[in-house]
Scaffold this active site. Sequence first.
Site, PDB file in Angstrom:
ATOM      1  N   SER A  40       3.014   2.371  -8.281  1.00  0.00           N
ATOM      2  CA  SER A  40       2.233   1.540  -9.130  1.00  0.00           C
ATOM      3  C   SER A  40       1.180   1.559 -10.459  1.00  0.00           C
ATOM      4  CB  SER A  40       2.148   0.206  -8.573  1.00  0.00           C
ATOM      5  OG  SER A  40       1.348  -1.037  -8.542  1.00  0.00           O
TER       6      SER A  40
ATOM      7  N   TYR B  52      -3.342  -4.384  -2.483  1.00  0.00           N
ATOM      8  CA  TYR B  52      -2.124  -3.413  -2.574  1.00  0.00           C
ATOM      9  C   TYR B  52      -3.023  -2.236  -3.396  1.00  0.00           C
ATOM     10  CZ  TYR B  52       2.328  -3.143  -5.486  1.00  0.00           C
ATOM     11  OH  TYR B  52       3.584  -2.843  -6.159  1.00  0.00           O
TER      12      TYR B  52
END
Length: 250
Positions: free
Chosen positions: A142, A155
């Site tokens: 990510s 996250y």
Amino acid sequence: MSGVLDRFSLSGRRVLVTGGSRGLGRAMATGLAEAGARVAAVARTPAQDEPGSGVVNLAGDVADTARLGALVDEAERVLGGTVDSVVHAAGVQHRSPAVDFPLEEWERLIRVNLTAPFVLSQEVARRQIDANLEGSHVFVASLTSTLGLPNIAAYGATKSGVMGIVRSLAVEWAPQGIRVNAVGPGYFRTALTESLFQDDEARERLMKRIPQKRFGSPDDLAGALVFLASDASAYVTGQLLMVDGGWTAA
């Protein structure tokens, strides 16, 4: 000697994709199948099988790590042999200020986004090594693998941790011919990001930050995945390939 386009072919390869029922995971599964692979797409609520698509849909919850061995057994059954490549597309998100971040949500994200892909790669690699089979493991990283963003502490921790796993496994499994890499999507409209896209101000702010001035389409990931799963990337391991419209370069 085969030509360069031949090295991108996944004909005859058996690929396991988690989170393969929708969004980016579905686009990945479809793209791999279009390159010639036979794909087992796993999700808690699997998509419907489409005859001739090359994708077989299986029910499974990667968070149930005790059953990942049985999940690989089922994938091998439908694919007809040992898995050549695994793509870890399953993931969850929770947005909250760090000072209020619920512990149960932190633990859920760690389990699904970090522990589950490691355990699944363990299981697949054991079988590849036993079968003397070279392979490719592709993790989904990510933007937060390389930079910090607010309100997604868990996250960011999991996606930073993913790159630690990628580098470690790449070095450890290289002698067995197993490559381990990651693809890093930028901003794509999926279930994980829908709350941002519903916020006009946030959406406009993100658009201004992307050099290509557009959000990603799920199809934008297919080429990167085919490259990392195929012999075209035979000398590439331990790397993060960003697919972000230039976000991390700006």
